[in-house]
Design an enzyme around this catalytic site. Structure first.
Site, PDB file in Angstrom:
ATOM      1  N   GLU A  76      58.552  55.397   9.971  1.00  0.00           N
ATOM      2  CA  GLU A  76      58.253  53.950   9.961  1.00  0.00           C
ATOM      3  C   GLU A  76      59.601  53.261   9.828  1.00  0.00           C
ATOM      4  OE1 GLU A  76      55.231  52.485  10.092  1.00  0.00           O
ATOM      5  OE2 GLU A  76      54.058  54.329  10.024  1.00  0.00           O
ATOM      6  N   GLY A 118      62.144  53.688   6.520  1.00  0.00           N
ATOM      7  CA  GLY A 118      63.529  53.286   6.298  1.00  0.00           C
ATOM      8  C   GLY A 118      64.193  52.927   7.609  1.00  0.00           C
ATOM      9  N   SER A 119      65.496  53.114   7.659  1.00  0.00           N
ATOM     10  CA  SER A 119      66.252  52.653   8.820  1.00  0.00           C
ATOM     11  C   SER A 119      66.200  53.650   9.973  1.00  0.00           C
ATOM     12  CB  SER A 119      67.706  52.428   8.404  1.00  0.00           C
ATOM     13  OG  SER A 119      68.268  53.667   8.032  1.00  0.00           O
ATOM     14  N   THR A 122      68.703  56.662   9.616  1.00  0.00           N
ATOM     15  CA  THR A 122      68.237  57.793   8.799  1.00  0.00           C
ATOM     16  C   THR A 122      67.123  58.544   9.537  1.00  0.00           C
ATOM     17  OG1 THR A 122      68.764  56.514   6.825  1.00  0.00           O
ATOM     18  CG2 THR A 122      67.391  58.441   6.504  1.00  0.00           C
ATOM     19  N   GLY A 123      66.253  57.807  10.215  1.00  0.00           N
ATOM     20  CA  GLY A 123      65.169  58.443  10.972  1.00  0.00           C
ATOM     21  C   GLY A 123      65.707  59.451  11.974  1.00  0.00           C
ATOM     22  N   GLU A 142      68.646  44.525  13.604  1.00  0.00           N
ATOM     23  CA  GLU A 142      67.879  44.161  12.418  1.00  0.00           C
ATOM     24  C   GLU A 142      68.833  43.752  11.301  1.00  0.00           C
ATOM     25  OE1 GLU A 142      66.020  47.263  10.064  1.00  0.00           O
ATOM     26  OE2 GLU A 142      64.227  46.028   9.869  1.00  0.00           O
ATOM     27  N   LYS A 184      60.837  61.127  -2.651  1.00  0.00           N
ATOM     28  CA  LYS A 184      62.205  60.696  -2.935  1.00  0.00           C
ATOM     29  C   LYS A 184      62.278  59.176  -2.800  1.00  0.00           C
ATOM     30  CE  LYS A 184      66.747  60.028  -1.566  1.00  0.00           C
ATOM     31  NZ  LYS A 184      66.652  58.706  -2.211  1.00  0.00           N
ATOM     32  N   CYS A 197      59.991  44.688   6.573  1.00  0.00           N
ATOM     33  CA  CYS A 197      60.169  45.322   7.886  1.00  0.00           C
ATOM     34  C   CYS A 197      59.538  44.521   9.004  1.00  0.00           C
ATOM     35  CB  CYS A 197      59.623  46.742   7.857  1.00  0.00           C
ATOM     36  SG  CYS A 197      57.926  46.810   7.311  1.00  0.00           S
TER      37      CYS A 197
HETATM   38  P1  NAD Z   1      67.507  53.751   4.496  1.00  0.00           P
HETATM   39  O1  NAD Z   1      67.207  54.471   5.763  1.00  0.00           O
HETATM   40  O2  NAD Z   1      68.921  53.493   4.161  1.00  0.00           O
HETATM   41  O3  NAD Z   1      66.913  54.549   3.260  1.00  0.00           O
HETATM   42  C1  NAD Z   1      65.568  54.907   3.184  1.00  0.00           C
HETATM   43  C2  NAD Z   1      65.439  56.173   2.371  1.00  0.00           C
HETATM   44  O4  NAD Z   1      66.084  57.228   3.063  1.00  0.00           O
HETATM   45  C3  NAD Z   1      66.079  56.104   0.994  1.00  0.00           C
HETATM   46  O5  NAD Z   1      65.285  56.792   0.072  1.00  0.00           O
HETATM   47  C4  NAD Z   1      67.392  56.819   1.211  1.00  0.00           C
HETATM   48  O6  NAD Z   1      67.914  57.392   0.042  1.00  0.00           O
HETATM   49  C5  NAD Z   1      66.972  57.887   2.184  1.00  0.00           C
HETATM   50  N1  NAD Z   1      68.088  58.456   2.968  1.00  0.00           N
HETATM   51  C6  NAD Z   1      69.279  57.888   3.245  1.00  0.00           C
HETATM   52  N2  NAD Z   1      70.039  58.753   3.965  1.00  0.00           N
HETATM   53  C7  NAD Z   1      69.307  59.863   4.153  1.00  0.00           C
HETATM   54  C8  NAD Z   1      69.525  61.105   4.816  1.00  0.00           C
HETATM   55  N3  NAD Z   1      70.681  61.372   5.415  1.00  0.00           N
HETATM   56  N4  NAD Z   1      68.540  62.013   4.828  1.00  0.00           N
HETATM   57  C9  NAD Z   1      67.348  61.749   4.233  1.00  0.00           C
HETATM   58  N5  NAD Z   1      67.089  60.619   3.559  1.00  0.00           N
HETATM   59  C10 NAD Z   1      68.056  59.682   3.515  1.00  0.00           C
HETATM   60  O7  NAD Z   1      66.652  52.399   4.520  1.00  0.00           O
HETATM   61  P2  NAD Z   1      66.594  51.270   3.388  1.00  0.00           P
HETATM   62  O8  NAD Z   1      67.851  50.486   3.475  1.00  0.00           O
HETATM   63  O9  NAD Z   1      66.196  51.833   2.087  1.00  0.00           O
HETATM   64  O10 NAD Z   1      65.376  50.388   3.914  1.00  0.00           O
HETATM   65  C11 NAD Z   1      65.527  49.407   4.859  1.00  0.00           C
HETATM   66  C12 NAD Z   1      64.994  49.856   6.197  1.00  0.00           C
HETATM   67  O11 NAD Z   1      63.648  50.290   6.058  1.00  0.00           O
HETATM   68  C13 NAD Z   1      64.942  48.731   7.200  1.00  0.00           C
HETATM   69  O12 NAD Z   1      65.366  49.190   8.458  1.00  0.00           O
HETATM   70  C14 NAD Z   1      63.471  48.356   7.230  1.00  0.00           C
HETATM   71  O13 NAD Z   1      63.039  47.724   8.394  1.00  0.00           O
HETATM   72  C15 NAD Z   1      62.831  49.684   7.060  1.00  0.00           C
HETATM   73  N6  NAD Z   1      61.444  49.547   6.614  1.00  0.00           N
HETATM   74  C16 NAD Z   1      60.440  49.859   7.485  1.00  0.00           C
HETATM   75  C17 NAD Z   1      59.101  49.708   7.106  1.00  0.00           C
HETATM   76  C18 NAD Z   1      57.971  50.074   8.050  1.00  0.00           C
HETATM   77  O14 NAD Z   1      56.849  50.191   7.592  1.00  0.00           O
HETATM   78  N7  NAD Z   1      58.230  50.271   9.324  1.00  0.00           N
HETATM   79  C19 NAD Z   1      58.808  49.243   5.824  1.00  0.00           C
HETATM   80  C20 NAD Z   1      59.853  48.924   4.963  1.00  0.00           C
HETATM   81  C21 NAD Z   1      61.163  49.094   5.369  1.00  0.00           C
END
Ligand code: NAD
Length: 495
Positions: free
Chosen positions: A265, A242-243, A246-247, A399, A189, A300
């Site tokens: 991550e 991601g964030s 969401t994690g 962040e 996704k 990130c």
């Molecule tokens: P996000 O958490 O908003 O979204 C990430 C993904 O999760 C997207 O595909 C989104 O559609 C999906 N998502 C959103 N809500 C969800 C839910 N309820 N259930 C399941 N999936 C859902 O993050 P973002 O804004 O796309 O990315 C930015 C974040 O990612 C920052 O915090 C950044 O630090 C982090 N990031 C981390 C790394 C790493 O390797 N640690 C790398 C890149 C980005």
């Protein structure tokens, strides 16, 4: 060499409405609903993607499960699987510029970085894991002689990979490479803010010969597609970047459903520490500026907290400011741009809000921090350097995920360590010193997944990438990443 003329031809091409990739076919969504893709370059409507539904997601999961169960991929001879993955990497390389331009139009990363960090990295990652396919052995346990303990390494089943918008191809490949190499099926996704290049990369996998159903891609909203994946009883592993917010939801959904494994991550608030004994302060300043401001800070591991020893603070901040002022911010498809667009309007607004709060809390806006190039219709921001940041300030703790740097002074090593570790995150960090012993001591003392020494950034697939504390768990890249996608099975045999 980047060819501006070729890029300009590609940027003017109309982008066709995208479909979903399910069971080896590009298909429309079940509801007929689409999402408009707004280009951060100029705010124009680029194309549409499918707003995937729960049914679409379940169809993709069922296709992945069927492919796994009948063994069309996992039981294919290793040499044949390896050949397909190599071909896939070759196809990515052959289409690198097209993929990069498409991705940049979607997410705003400067093309110079996108070509290297996105397509280049995706192809080399797929190749790296292709090479593991015929090199990964099981084990024989050192048991008593009347027994034989064989340890088999087996794929787990259906992997759901949920990807953010900042580096979709690179991060996508970090998940797809090891997951597919060991024989799993995947439902991917992409972020709704950066789906297009990943969809194309999926089509290239089919072209390379990946059997139908082994890789499925469902676009759409996180709260629909992501939720359906995390609550599914047929997904065995979630790998997420991601964030933190969401994690957390993914962990809750796992507990509520089938207790699927979740590897996260997440974000960071990485400290980049500059000691007075740094050999070459101007270079440190240049690299530190790039370490926070490239890709508009949407990285990130960005060194978003700069900690500088008192005696060189003013000198270093001046050099850093000079380096920042020399960056070219603007059209991400211009080959000379060193920092492109903010991915979306909401993110831009949030970044500007951080700058405002930082000042209200007592920080000094030393440079930048304003929206620029409004006339383009796109989302651009001058990098912000905020000095006099105290450790309790919001900008030192949350962040931003944008071009906002928080600068704090320190007196000695002990204070530097205290400030660096004063965070819920633990993704990355950096330090600059000419004292080798100090460097090693600091590496040990910093609670992060990676510490850069006398440099900042520079990804390589051979080293693991992962966070501690609230930056997540598990590793992308390197052979360690394979652990997330493998079950160990013991055969305990009486001889
Ligand atoms: P996000 O958490 O908003 O979204 C990430 C993904 O999760 C997207 O595909 C989104 O559609 C999906 N998502 C959103 N809500 C969800 C839910 N309820 N259930 C399941 N999936 C859902 O993050 P973002 O804004 O796309 O990315 C930015 C974040 O990612 C920052 O915090 C950044 O630090 C982090 N990031 C981390 C790394 C790493 O390797 N640690 C790398 C890149 C980005």
């Amino acid at each position: 060499m980047l060819d501006q003329a070729k890029i300009d031809v590609l940027r003017s091409k109309k982008v066709a409405a995208a479909g979903l990739l399910i069971d080896g076919k590009v298909v429309p969504g079940s509801s007929g609903e689409t999402l408009d893709i707004i280009s951060p370059i100029d705010g124009s409507s680029l194309t549409t993607i499918i707003a995937g539904t729960k049914d679409d997601t379940n169809n993709a999961v069922n296709a992945a499960k069927a492919a796994f169960n009948d063994g069309r991929w996992r039981t294919m001879p290793p040499a044949a699987r390896k050949k397909i993955m190599h071909k896939w990497a070759d196809l990515i390389d052959a289409e690198a510029l097209e993929l990069a331009v498409l991705g940049v139009r979607d997410n705003g990363t400067e093309i110079s970085m996108a070509l290297r960090a996105e397509c280049g990295s995706a192809a080399s990652t797929i190749r790296y894991y292709a090479e593991t396919i015929d090199k990964l052995y099981g084990e024989i346990a050192p048991t008593a002689t009347e027994f034989l303990g064989l340890i088999h390494k087996e794929p787990i089943g259906v992997v759901a990979a949920i990807i953010p918008w900042n580096f979709p191809l690179m991060i996508g490949a970090w998940k797809l490479g090891p997951a597919l190499a060991v024989g799993n099926s995947v439902v991917l996704k992409p972020s709704e803010m950066a789906s297009l290049s990943l969809l194309r990369m999926g089509e290239l996998a089919l072209e390379a010969g990946l059997p139908e159903g082994v890789l499925n891609i469902v676009t759409g909203k996180g709260c629909v597609v992501g939720e359906a994946l995390s609550n599914s009883m047929n997904v065995d592993v979630i790998v997420f970047t991601g964030s933190g917010a969401t994690g957390r939801r993914l962990l809750e959904a796992s507990a509520r459903s089938n207790m699927k494994r979740c590897y996260l991550e997440l974000g960071g608030k990485s400290a980049n520490i500059v000691f007075a004994d740094t050999k070459d302060l101007p270079t440190a300043a240049k690299v530190s500026a790039a370490g926070i401001f490239r890709n508009s800070g949407q990285v990130c591991v960005a060194g978003s907290r700069l900690l500088v020893e008192e005696s060189v603070h003013d000198e270093f901040v001046a050099q850093l400011t000079e380096a920042t002022m020399s960056m070219n911010i603007g059209d991400p498809l211009n080959v000379n741009t060193t920092s492109g667009a903010i991915n979306n309007e909401l993110q831009l607004t949030q970044n500007l809000k951080f700058v405002e709060i930082a000042q209200a809390e007592g920080g000094t806006l030393h440079y930048g921090g304003k929206q620029i190039l409004k006339e383009t219709g796109g989302y651009y921001m001058e990098p912000a350097i905020i000095t006099n940041v105290a450790k309790h300030h919001e900008v030192a703790n949350k962040e931003v995920f944008g071009p906002v740097l928080a600068v704090t002074q320190f007196k000695d090593e002990a204070e530097a360590i205290d400030l660096a570790n004063n965070t819920d995150f633990g993704l990355a960090g950096g330090l600059w010193t000419s004292d080798l012993s100090r460097a090693h001591k600091m590496v040990r003392a910093m609670r992060t997944g990676v510490v850069h020494v006398n440099t900042y950034g520079g990804p390589d697939v051979t080293v693991p990438m992962g966070g501690v504390k609230q930056s997540g768990n598990g590793y992308d890249k390197s052979l360690h990443a394979l652990d997330k996608y493998i079950d160990l099975k013991t055969a305990w045999i009486k001889l």
